[in-house]
Design an enzyme around this catalytic site. Sequence first.
Site, short mmCIF file in Angstrom:
data_model
loop_
_atom_site.label_atom_id
_atom_site.label_comp_id
_atom_site.label_asym_id
_atom_site.label_seq_id
_atom_site.Cartn_x
_atom_site.Cartn_y
_atom_site.Cartn_z
N LYS A 1 0.80 -1.16 -0.22
CA LYS A 1 -0.02 -0.18 0.03
C LYS A 1 0.94 1.37 -0.40
O LYS A 1 0.23 2.57 -0.23
CB LYS A 1 -0.78 0.00 1.47
CG LYS A 1 -2.33 -1.05 1.18
CD LYS A 1 -2.92 -0.48 2.12
CE LYS A 1 -2.63 -0.98 3.32
NZ LYS A 1 -1.83 -2.67 4.08
N ARG B 1 -10.13 1.40 9.77
CA ARG B 1 -9.23 0.39 9.39
C ARG B 1 -10.55 -0.29 10.08
O ARG B 1 -10.46 -1.77 9.86
CB ARG B 1 -8.33 0.27 10.01
CG ARG B 1 -7.25 -0.22 9.54
CD ARG B 1 -5.65 0.20 10.68
NE ARG B 1 -5.13 -0.75 10.33
CZ ARG B 1 -3.97 -0.36 10.06
NH1 ARG B 1 -3.81 0.51 9.58
NH2 ARG B 1 -2.23 -1.46 9.35
N ARG C 1 11.44 -7.25 4.78
CA ARG C 1 11.12 -5.97 4.68
C ARG C 1 11.69 -6.02 6.12
O ARG C 1 11.94 -4.99 6.41
CB ARG C 1 9.64 -5.10 5.21
CG ARG C 1 9.62 -4.15 5.31
CD ARG C 1 7.89 -3.11 4.85
NE ARG C 1 6.73 -3.17 6.42
CZ ARG C 1 5.85 -3.38 5.46
NH1 ARG C 1 5.49 -2.59 5.01
NH2 ARG C 1 4.96 -3.48 7.02
N ARG D 1 11.56 -2.95 11.40
CA ARG D 1 10.44 -2.63 11.76
C ARG D 1 9.74 -3.74 13.10
O ARG D 1 9.99 -4.87 12.98
CB ARG D 1 9.11 -2.70 10.79
CG ARG D 1 8.86 -1.41 10.62
CD ARG D 1 7.87 -1.40 9.26
NE ARG D 1 6.25 -1.19 9.76
CZ ARG D 1 5.35 -1.63 9.39
NH1 ARG D 1 5.36 -0.32 8.48
NH2 ARG D 1 3.82 -1.31 10.00
N ARG E 1 -1.62 -8.90 12.63
CA ARG E 1 -2.10 -8.05 12.22
C ARG E 1 -2.67 -8.43 11.01
O ARG E 1 -3.90 -7.50 10.75
CB ARG E 1 -0.91 -7.07 11.25
CG ARG E 1 0.08 -6.44 12.94
CD ARG E 1 0.45 -5.92 12.96
NE ARG E 1 1.10 -5.20 11.53
CZ ARG E 1 2.49 -4.96 10.56
NH1 ARG E 1 3.22 -5.42 10.32
NH2 ARG E 1 1.80 -4.12 9.19
P1 AMP Z 1 0.37 0.49 8.83
O1 AMP Z 1 1.64 0.86 8.93
O2 AMP Z 1 -1.04 0.79 8.32
O3 AMP Z 1 0.84 -1.29 9.01
O4 AMP Z 1 0.96 0.97 11.00
C1 AMP Z 1 0.84 -0.27 11.50
C2 AMP Z 1 0.28 0.40 12.79
O5 AMP Z 1 -0.04 1.51 13.32
C3 AMP Z 1 -0.77 -0.86 12.82
O6 AMP Z 1 -0.16 -2.34 13.21
C4 AMP Z 1 -1.14 -0.08 14.09
O7 AMP Z 1 -1.01 -0.69 14.83
C5 AMP Z 1 -1.36 1.72 13.75
N1 AMP Z 1 -2.59 2.28 13.21
C6 AMP Z 1 -2.13 1.98 11.97
N2 AMP Z 1 -3.33 2.96 11.43
C7 AMP Z 1 -4.31 2.82 12.78
C8 AMP Z 1 -5.47 2.58 12.36
N3 AMP Z 1 -5.76 2.93 11.54
N4 AMP Z 1 -6.31 2.83 13.26
C9 AMP Z 1 -5.31 1.61 14.16
N5 AMP Z 1 -4.41 1.64 14.16
C10 AMP Z 1 -3.70 1.75 13.75
#
Ligand code: AMP
Length: 198
Positions: free
Chosen positions: A18, A93, A130, A136, A147
Amino acid sequence: MTDTTTRLLIIGPPGAGKGTQAAQIAQRYGVPAISTGDIFRANIKGGTPLGQQVQAIIERGELVPDTLTNEIVADRLTQPDAAPGFLLDGYPRNVEQVHALDNMIEGDSLDAVVLLEVDTDAVVSRLLKRAELEGRADDTEEVIRHRQHIYAEQTAPLVELFSERGILVAVDGLGTVEEVAERIATGLDSLLTSKAGR
Ligand code: AMP
């Protein structure tokens, strides 16, 4: 008054690519790419109070509480660069966050939603790769699986909701960055043009 803003979302399981595609789409439509994950990671790195609040949650692969996440997005969307629109990546989300976004914005909160479709096994191996490259903290196999589970349970149901709204563009996420970007551009252009003609 004609609505000249372009409000987009890219959705798909963790590791679908993404972030990479978001940058390309944002550039094409002249809007900022806004990733809640990036905002949280920047705050963790900077040691801010928000970063301290969310670090453990993110490292476990859990979702940050809706109220906090919604507040951050609401604030970000009032920044001047988001006036022509935005491309959201990683938000909303879950259903609560969709409603919150609908309430933040007058009129249609989203014009189009790109769904990046990928096979789960391919995604897990991509994320493990990654993990090696970026280090990360939420890219260990156990957290990755968690996740994916949260995505399937809370985020995947949103696809039907956006489909019912007639704004879904489903794209095969397998292929080179350029191939996938091309598919997204074709799908998005066609949806946005047909909407503009209505
Ligand atoms: P991402 O980079 O989008 O995969 O986000 C990494 C982490 O940030 C996720 O696994 C959540 O812990 C947190 N996170 C990101 N976006 C959200 C969201 N919209 N709602 C809740 N937690 C979020």
